[in-house]
Design a protein around this motif. Structure first.
Motif, PDB file in Angstrom:
ATOM      1  N   LEU A  90       2.197 -16.762   7.660  1.00 43.28           N
ATOM      2  CA  LEU A  90       1.343 -17.661   6.894  1.00 43.28           C
ATOM      3  C   LEU A  90       0.169 -16.892   6.296  1.00 43.28           C
ATOM      4  O   LEU A  90      -0.182 -17.075   5.122  1.00 43.28           O
ATOM      5  CB  LEU A  90       0.845 -18.796   7.787  1.00 43.28           C
ATOM      6  N   ARG A  91      -0.424 -16.014   7.101  1.00 47.88           N
ATOM      7  CA  ARG A  91      -1.545 -15.201   6.606  1.00 47.88           C
ATOM      8  C   ARG A  91      -1.084 -14.242   5.504  1.00 47.88           C
ATOM      9  O   ARG A  91      -1.745 -14.089   4.477  1.00 47.88           O
ATOM     10  CB  ARG A  91      -2.159 -14.400   7.749  1.00 47.88           C
ATOM     11  N   ALA A  92       0.063 -13.589   5.748  1.00 45.71           N
ATOM     12  CA  ALA A  92       0.570 -12.635   4.769  1.00 45.71           C
ATOM     13  C   ALA A  92       0.895 -13.320   3.446  1.00 45.71           C
ATOM     14  O   ALA A  92       0.660 -12.766   2.363  1.00 45.71           O
ATOM     15  CB  ALA A  92       1.809 -11.932   5.313  1.00 45.71           C
ATOM     16  N   GLY A  93       1.426 -14.532   3.544  1.00 45.25           N
ATOM     17  CA  GLY A  93       1.802 -15.259   2.346  1.00 45.25           C
ATOM     18  C   GLY A  93       0.631 -15.723   1.515  1.00 45.25           C
ATOM     19  O   GLY A  93       0.821 -16.156   0.367  1.00 45.25           O
ATOM     20  N   SER A  94      -0.568 -15.633   2.063  1.00 46.36           N
ATOM     21  CA  SER A  94      -1.757 -16.039   1.309  1.00 46.36           C
ATOM     22  C   SER A  94      -2.523 -14.847   0.732  1.00 46.36           C
ATOM     23  O   SER A  94      -3.594 -15.024   0.152  1.00 46.36           O
ATOM     24  CB  SER A  94      -2.693 -16.864   2.207  1.00 46.36           C
ATOM     25  N   GLU A 129       9.094  -9.592 -12.512  1.00 46.39           N
ATOM     26  CA  GLU A 129       8.889  -8.961 -13.820  1.00 46.39           C
ATOM     27  C   GLU A 129       9.549  -7.585 -13.917  1.00 46.39           C
ATOM     28  O   GLU A 129       9.405  -6.896 -14.922  1.00 46.39           O
ATOM     29  CB  GLU A 129       7.381  -8.844 -14.088  1.00 46.39           C
ATOM     30  N   LYS A 130      10.247  -7.188 -12.840  1.00 45.11           N
ATOM     31  CA  LYS A 130      10.961  -5.906 -12.793  1.00 45.11           C
ATOM     32  C   LYS A 130      10.057  -4.719 -13.104  1.00 45.11           C
ATOM     33  O   LYS A 130      10.355  -3.876 -13.956  1.00 45.11           O
ATOM     34  CB  LYS A 130      12.167  -5.939 -13.740  1.00 45.11           C
ATOM     35  N   ARG A 131       8.910  -4.675 -12.405  1.00 44.82           N
ATOM     36  CA  ARG A 131       7.966  -3.579 -12.564  1.00 44.82           C
ATOM     37  C   ARG A 131       7.493  -3.109 -11.191  1.00 44.82           C
ATOM     38  O   ARG A 131       7.737  -3.767 -10.175  1.00 44.82           O
ATOM     39  CB  ARG A 131       6.749  -4.012 -13.396  1.00 44.82           C
ATOM     40  N   THR A 143       4.279  18.987   2.569  1.00 45.84           N
ATOM     41  CA  THR A 143       4.698  18.194   1.415  1.00 45.84           C
ATOM     42  C   THR A 143       5.243  16.842   1.833  1.00 45.84           C
ATOM     43  O   THR A 143       4.910  15.799   1.240  1.00 45.84           O
ATOM     44  CB  THR A 143       5.768  18.958   0.610  1.00 45.84           C
ATOM     45  N   GLU A 144       6.069  16.836   2.870  1.00 49.39           N
ATOM     46  CA  GLU A 144       6.671  15.584   3.334  1.00 49.39           C
ATOM     47  C   GLU A 144       5.625  14.653   3.958  1.00 49.39           C
ATOM     48  O   GLU A 144       5.677  13.430   3.755  1.00 49.39           O
ATOM     49  CB  GLU A 144       7.778  15.883   4.346  1.00 49.39           C
ATOM     50  N   VAL A 145       4.695  15.224   4.708  1.00 47.73           N
ATOM     51  CA  VAL A 145       3.635  14.411   5.313  1.00 47.73           C
ATOM     52  C   VAL A 145       2.764  13.796   4.226  1.00 47.73           C
ATOM     53  O   VAL A 145       2.393  12.613   4.295  1.00 47.73           O
ATOM     54  CB  VAL A 145       2.793  15.256   6.285  1.00 47.73           C
ATOM     55  N   ASP A 146       2.444  14.574   3.218  1.00 44.12           N
ATOM     56  CA  ASP A 146       1.640  14.057   2.108  1.00 44.12           C
ATOM     57  C   ASP A 146       2.357  12.908   1.418  1.00 44.12           C
ATOM     58  O   ASP A 146       1.749  11.873   1.098  1.00 44.12           O
ATOM     59  CB  ASP A 146       1.349  15.189   1.118  1.00 44.12           C
ATOM     60  N   ALA A 147       3.651  13.059   1.201  1.00 47.58           N
ATOM     61  CA  ALA A 147       4.421  11.998   0.543  1.00 47.58           C
ATOM     62  C   ALA A 147       4.451  10.729   1.394  1.00 47.58           C
ATOM     63  O   ALA A 147       4.306   9.611   0.872  1.00 47.58           O
ATOM     64  CB  ALA A 147       5.840  12.480   0.265  1.00 47.58           C
ATOM     65  N   LEU A 148       4.630  10.885   2.700  1.00 44.99           N
ATOM     66  CA  LEU A 148       4.687   9.730   3.594  1.00 44.99           C
ATOM     67  C   LEU A 148       3.365   8.980   3.622  1.00 44.99           C
ATOM     68  O   LEU A 148       3.326   7.744   3.508  1.00 44.99           O
ATOM     69  CB  LEU A 148       5.061  10.185   5.006  1.00 44.99           C
ATOM     70  N   THR A 149       2.257   9.711   3.779  1.00 47.12           N
ATOM     71  CA  THR A 149       0.954   9.040   3.897  1.00 47.12           C
ATOM     72  C   THR A 149       0.543   8.396   2.578  1.00 47.12           C
ATOM     73  O   THR A 149      -0.038   7.303   2.567  1.00 47.12           O
ATOM     74  CB  THR A 149      -0.119  10.019   4.384  1.00 47.12           C
ATOM     75  N   ARG A 150       0.854   9.047   1.468  1.00 46.02           N
ATOM     76  CA  ARG A 150       0.535   8.445   0.175  1.00 46.02           C
ATOM     77  C   ARG A 150       1.375   7.188  -0.068  1.00 46.02           C
ATOM     78  O   ARG A 150       0.891   6.212  -0.656  1.00 46.02           O
ATOM     79  CB  ARG A 150       0.750   9.452  -0.965  1.00 46.02           C
ATOM     80  N   LYS A 151       2.614   7.211   0.389  1.00 44.13           N
ATOM     81  CA  LYS A 151       3.461   6.026   0.267  1.00 44.13           C
ATOM     82  C   LYS A 151       2.864   4.857   1.041  1.00 44.13           C
ATOM     83  O   LYS A 151       2.778   3.732   0.531  1.00 44.13           O
ATOM     84  CB  LYS A 151       4.860   6.339   0.793  1.00 44.13           C
ATOM     85  N   LEU A 152       2.443   5.121   2.277  1.00 47.02           N
ATOM     86  CA  LEU A 152       1.847   4.063   3.091  1.00 47.02           C
ATOM     87  C   LEU A 152       0.555   3.535   2.460  1.00 47.02           C
ATOM     88  O   LEU A 152       0.307   2.323   2.448  1.00 47.02           O
ATOM     89  CB  LEU A 152       1.564   4.581   4.500  1.00 47.02           C
ATOM     90  N   ALA A 153      -0.268   4.455   1.935  1.00 43.77           N
ATOM     91  CA  ALA A 153      -1.540   4.052   1.338  1.00 43.77           C
ATOM     92  C   ALA A 153      -1.349   3.176   0.107  1.00 43.77           C
ATOM     93  O   ALA A 153      -2.214   2.362  -0.223  1.00 43.77           O
ATOM     94  CB  ALA A 153      -2.364   5.289   0.976  1.00 43.77           C
ATOM     95  N   ALA A 154      -0.216   3.332  -0.571  1.00 46.49           N
ATOM     96  CA  ALA A 154       0.058   2.547  -1.774  1.00 46.49           C
ATOM     97  C   ALA A 154       0.735   1.213  -1.472  1.00 46.49           C
ATOM     98  O   ALA A 154       0.957   0.416  -2.390  1.00 46.49           O
ATOM     99  CB  ALA A 154       0.932   3.360  -2.732  1.00 46.49           C
ATOM    100  N   MET A 155       1.036   0.955  -0.219  1.00 47.40           N
ATOM    101  CA  MET A 155       1.750  -0.266   0.153  1.00 47.40           C
ATOM    102  C   MET A 155       0.776  -1.423   0.404  1.00 47.40           C
ATOM    103  O   MET A 155      -0.448  -1.224   0.425  1.00 47.40           O
ATOM    104  CB  MET A 155       2.624   0.012   1.377  1.00 47.40           C
ATOM    105  N   PRO A 156       1.281  -2.640   0.604  1.00 46.25           N
ATOM    106  CA  PRO A 156       0.413  -3.787   0.904  1.00 46.25           C
ATOM    107  C   PRO A 156      -0.133  -3.674   2.332  1.00 46.25           C
ATOM    108  O   PRO A 156       0.476  -4.173   3.281  1.00 46.25           O
ATOM    109  CB  PRO A 156       1.337  -4.999   0.725  1.00 46.25           C
ATOM    110  N   GLU A 174       1.187 -10.313  -5.795  1.00 49.58           N
ATOM    111  CA  GLU A 174       1.496  -9.188  -6.672  1.00 49.58           C
ATOM    112  C   GLU A 174       2.923  -8.692  -6.445  1.00 49.58           C
ATOM    113  O   GLU A 174       3.639  -8.366  -7.404  1.00 49.58           O
ATOM    114  CB  GLU A 174       0.497  -8.057  -6.424  1.00 49.58           C
ATOM    115  N   GLY A 175       3.343  -8.639  -5.185  1.00 45.71           N
ATOM    116  CA  GLY A 175       4.699  -8.175  -4.877  1.00 45.71           C
ATOM    117  C   GLY A 175       5.763  -9.064  -5.488  1.00 45.71           C
ATOM    118  O   GLY A 175       6.758  -8.575  -6.050  1.00 45.71           O
ATOM    119  N   VAL A 176       5.569 -10.374  -5.382  1.00 49.24           N
ATOM    120  CA  VAL A 176       6.533 -11.317  -5.954  1.00 49.24           C
ATOM    121  C   VAL A 176       6.530 -11.230  -7.473  1.00 49.24           C
ATOM    122  O   VAL A 176       7.591 -11.208  -8.121  1.00 49.24           O
ATOM    123  CB  VAL A 176       6.215 -12.750  -5.484  1.00 49.24           C
TER     124      VAL A 176
END
Length: 261
Positions: free
Chosen positions: A235-239, A252-254, A191-204, A245-247
């Motif tokens: 510089l690359r990340a900022g483009s 927009e508090k979402r 359960t914990e491994v699934d939560a961790l990997t899904r969290k990473l997959a949903a990140m930038p 979307e993160g900003v």
């Protein structure tokens, strides 16, 4: 789910799971497994649907390293040849993958199996799991980048002792000395491994890839070189679309919806 007799593969919710599947021999690696793992890692790199990779095992072991039965016959290849052709490419593919790679150590990780785990970006383990640098017990040296990663993780003195003595390290001790990130109770592990990997997959994941590339070079760089590299990658990340979307989501508090672009 796609599978061979020795390696299982699935892709769900952006997480590609690669599972050693030779429990009868503690998931030891033979040529078939190594080449299949290389191919799966290449596919993960090329497939935009893969946003995180999980490496784990079936049964009581994560991976017991090289299958000695494959290297003890009269026509067996030299150990050095196996390392060069089978293990070194796996380590290089893991480190070059521009997606986070998690090793979920479900049981014993020995020899090359331990070192393949340590080559991953994040290592978690069952509380009952263990790690062992088993090479010295048969007169070999640690391979699969063990002499590269382990001293960087736990320091030269501890790494030397573990490699020379072949002493077993429990998963809780591995966390304590900085070898791995975290342990989970055995009954909560999946359960914990699934939560961790899904969290990473949903990140930038583009930003995570840049972070990984910076970390790959950090020990070879001077402070000034690393600061310059950080400025370049920032510089690359900022483009990226994910940064925008993160900003926007923050303002927009979402909750943001990242795409890895």
């Amino acid at each position: 789910m796609s599978e061979t007799s020795s390696l299982l593969f699935s892709l769900e919710a952006g997480v590609a799971t690669i599972r050693f599947n030779r429990p009868q021999v503690f998931n030891s690696v033979n040529k078939e497994v190594a080449l299949a793992l290389q191919q799966r890692l290449r596919e993960c790199q090329q497939n935009p649907e893969v946003r995180a990779v999980l490496l784990t095992g079936t049964g009581k072991a994560f991976c017991a390293g090289q299958d000695l039965a494959e290297i003890t016959g009269p026509d067996s290849p030299e150990v050095a040849e196996i390392v060069e052709q089978l293990y070194n490419p796996i380590v290089e593919l893991i480190r070059a993958l521009d997606k986070p790679v998690v090793a979920a150590v479900n049981g014993v990780a020995a020899g090359a199996g331990a070192n393949l785990a340590l080559a991953c970006d994040i290592v978690v383990a069952r509380e009952s799991a263990s790690f062992i640098q088993a090479f010295s017990k048969i007169g070999l040296i640690p391979d699969s980048a063990g002499t590269y990663f382990l001293p960087r993780l736990i320091g030269l003195q501890r790494a030397t002792a573990l490699m020379m003595t072949g002493d077993k390290v429990s998963a809780p001790e591995a966390v304590q000395i900085g070898m791995i990130y975290k342990t989970f109770a055995d009954d909560q592990f999946d359960t914990e491994v699934d939560a961790l990997t899904r969290k990473l997959a949903a990140m930038p994941t583009k930003g995570l890839a840049y972070t990984k590339q910076l970390l790959n070079g950090t020990f070879a760089n001077t402070l000034t070189q690393q600061l310059r590299a950080e400025a370049d990658y920032q510089l690359r990340a900022g483009s990226t679309a994910d940064y925008k979307e993160g900003v926007s989501a923050f303002m927009e508090k979402r909750q943001p919806t990242f795409t890895g672009q």
